[in-house]
Design a protein around this motif. Sequence first.
Motif, PDB file in Angstrom:
ATOM      1  N   LEU A  73       8.966  10.278  -3.681  1.00 21.59           N
ATOM      2  CA  LEU A  73       8.279  11.394  -4.320  1.00 21.59           C
ATOM      3  C   LEU A  73       7.789  12.325  -3.210  1.00 21.59           C
ATOM      4  O   LEU A  73       6.958  11.942  -2.395  1.00 21.59           O
ATOM      5  CB  LEU A  73       7.106  10.905  -5.168  1.00 21.59           C
ATOM      6  CG  LEU A  73       6.409  11.928  -6.084  1.00 21.59           C
ATOM      7  CD1 LEU A  73       5.563  11.215  -7.139  1.00 21.59           C
ATOM      8  CD2 LEU A  73       5.519  12.896  -5.319  1.00 21.59           C
ATOM      9  N   PHE A  74       8.318  13.528  -3.171  1.00 19.20           N
ATOM     10  CA  PHE A  74       7.901  14.534  -2.201  1.00 19.20           C
ATOM     11  C   PHE A  74       6.931  15.496  -2.882  1.00 19.20           C
ATOM     12  O   PHE A  74       7.294  16.172  -3.841  1.00 19.20           O
ATOM     13  CB  PHE A  74       9.113  15.304  -1.669  1.00 19.20           C
ATOM     14  CG  PHE A  74      10.044  14.481  -0.824  1.00 19.20           C
ATOM     15  CD1 PHE A  74       9.901  14.437   0.554  1.00 19.20           C
ATOM     16  CD2 PHE A  74      11.063  13.749  -1.417  1.00 19.20           C
ATOM     17  CE1 PHE A  74      10.758  13.681   1.345  1.00 19.20           C
ATOM     18  CE2 PHE A  74      11.933  12.995  -0.644  1.00 19.20           C
ATOM     19  CZ  PHE A  74      11.780  12.950   0.737  1.00 19.20           C
ATOM     20  N   VAL A  85       0.174  10.845 -10.916  1.00 18.98           N
ATOM     21  CA  VAL A  85       1.585  11.116 -11.195  1.00 18.98           C
ATOM     22  C   VAL A  85       2.455   9.986 -10.662  1.00 18.98           C
ATOM     23  O   VAL A  85       3.368   9.504 -11.354  1.00 18.98           O
ATOM     24  CB  VAL A  85       2.016  12.460 -10.588  1.00 18.98           C
ATOM     25  CG1 VAL A  85       3.519  12.675 -10.802  1.00 18.98           C
ATOM     26  CG2 VAL A  85       1.234  13.614 -11.211  1.00 18.98           C
ATOM     27  N   ALA A  86       2.196   9.535  -9.445  1.00 22.88           N
ATOM     28  CA  ALA A  86       2.985   8.453  -8.856  1.00 22.88           C
ATOM     29  C   ALA A  86       2.867   7.182  -9.684  1.00 22.88           C
ATOM     30  O   ALA A  86       3.862   6.492  -9.941  1.00 22.88           O
ATOM     31  CB  ALA A  86       2.538   8.195  -7.416  1.00 22.88           C
ATOM     32  N   THR A  87       1.659   6.866 -10.133  1.00 18.34           N
ATOM     33  CA  THR A  87       1.437   5.671 -10.952  1.00 18.34           C
ATOM     34  C   THR A  87       2.195   5.764 -12.271  1.00 18.34           C
ATOM     35  O   THR A  87       2.882   4.826 -12.677  1.00 18.34           O
ATOM     36  CB  THR A  87      -0.069   5.477 -11.221  1.00 18.34           C
ATOM     37  OG1 THR A  87      -0.755   5.326  -9.982  1.00 18.34           O
ATOM     38  CG2 THR A  87      -0.303   4.242 -12.071  1.00 18.34           C
ATOM     39  N   ASP A  88       2.077   6.906 -12.935  1.00 17.74           N
ATOM     40  CA  ASP A  88       2.760   7.090 -14.222  1.00 17.74           C
ATOM     41  C   ASP A  88       4.283   7.055 -14.073  1.00 17.74           C
ATOM     42  O   ASP A  88       4.995   6.682 -15.010  1.00 17.74           O
ATOM     43  CB  ASP A  88       2.341   8.412 -14.863  1.00 17.74           C
ATOM     44  CG  ASP A  88       0.922   8.372 -15.409  1.00 17.74           C
ATOM     45  OD1 ASP A  88       0.353   7.270 -15.477  1.00 17.74           O
ATOM     46  OD2 ASP A  88       0.391   9.439 -15.757  1.00 17.74           O
ATOM     47  N   ILE A 100       6.070   4.918  -9.062  1.00 18.86           N
ATOM     48  CA  ILE A 100       6.450   5.119  -7.666  1.00 18.86           C
ATOM     49  C   ILE A 100       5.297   4.640  -6.783  1.00 18.86           C
ATOM     50  O   ILE A 100       4.154   5.076  -6.954  1.00 18.86           O
ATOM     51  CB  ILE A 100       6.765   6.592  -7.371  1.00 18.86           C
ATOM     52  CG1 ILE A 100       7.959   7.055  -8.220  1.00 18.86           C
ATOM     53  CG2 ILE A 100       7.049   6.814  -5.889  1.00 18.86           C
ATOM     54  CD1 ILE A 100       8.270   8.532  -8.088  1.00 18.86           C
ATOM     55  N   GLU A 101       5.593   3.732  -5.865  1.00 20.17           N
ATOM     56  CA  GLU A 101       4.571   3.237  -4.945  1.00 20.17           C
ATOM     57  C   GLU A 101       4.088   4.374  -4.043  1.00 20.17           C
ATOM     58  O   GLU A 101       4.870   5.231  -3.622  1.00 20.17           O
ATOM     59  CB  GLU A 101       5.136   2.108  -4.081  1.00 20.17           C
ATOM     60  CG  GLU A 101       5.569   0.870  -4.847  1.00 20.17           C
ATOM     61  CD  GLU A 101       4.373   0.087  -5.396  1.00 20.17           C
ATOM     62  OE1 GLU A 101       3.260   0.243  -4.845  1.00 20.17           O
ATOM     63  OE2 GLU A 101       4.559  -0.662  -6.371  1.00 20.17           O
ATOM     64  N   LEU A 102       2.799   4.379  -3.735  1.00 23.23           N
ATOM     65  CA  LEU A 102       2.261   5.419  -2.857  1.00 23.23           C
ATOM     66  C   LEU A 102       2.928   5.392  -1.488  1.00 23.23           C
ATOM     67  O   LEU A 102       3.029   6.423  -0.812  1.00 23.23           O
ATOM     68  CB  LEU A 102       0.744   5.269  -2.709  1.00 23.23           C
ATOM     69  CG  LEU A 102      -0.095   5.712  -3.917  1.00 23.23           C
ATOM     70  CD1 LEU A 102      -1.566   5.450  -3.658  1.00 23.23           C
ATOM     71  CD2 LEU A 102       0.135   7.193  -4.227  1.00 23.23           C
TER      72      LEU A 102
END
Length: 298
Positions: free
Chosen positions: A5-6, A222-225, A228-230
Amino acid sequence: MDMKLFAIDLDGTLLHSDHTISKENVLAIKKRQEQGDLVLIATGRASFDAQNILRKHHIFGCPIIASNGAELQYKIDDRVLRNNTSMDRQTSERILRYLSEEEVYVQIYLEEKILLESEATDILLAKIEKERVLNQSFSADLFLHSIQAQLTQYGVEYVDSITPNDLSCVIKFMIVSPNQGLLKKIERRLSLIHTCSISSSGAYNLEVMSVGINKGSALIKVATDCNIELSNTIAIGDNQNDLSMFQIAGSGVAMKNAEESIKSIATYETLDNEHSGVAHALNDYPANLINQLKRASV
């Protein structure tokens, strides 16, 4: 390979100084999307303003963090999720009352428009002239260049005056002044209001949102939903309002034109926004990153 995720800032990062996105940046974003990665836009601009910019450049499918995290819009399994966080009316009234006393230029971000009093620009021009007379080191040209994003953004509606009804769902206050000492005074005063948070995207502005709002907390959501791991998130930015993203993202890429506060905690440094630094970061991450990007710690 896990999805990346960028999270990319707009002004001073993805956008050139003329507020356009270079062909190189557009192609790099689309390439990442084709590879299955998520390219997210994280900006202080309003959501409708950010969408307008992306649409002009034929960029689609990007989740949006807008108003520094007060507005979120993204898809999960073809469901469009939209989450806006506004300030409570009492806080908004208290803030505007104080800003009116200081007679500063202020834009009020609502869900579908940005309110600006009709006389605000003329008053700002008078303030610029006053600052030029009182402060020999002040550059009017530099000031006007630095606030072009505020002066030219999409969705501004001019009104004779701000009414109490306008303050029921304020997403953000954007404060602009050529007097940096006054901005520091305003920041100190507003920091005493514990129901708001304060940030900045340039030397001559302050941005005020609801308490707890910032790009970093929005990126976590957004990453959690999106599952996507931080550790698989990469923040790309240049200014103070990007700091919270850099603090939580797995990696941070600072623009060459970034503030030192960003460079000091970034993992890497890329070219500036006038030379499509975002494209270089997207195309070279992670392969050959050491060769193409300078580690900020060096």
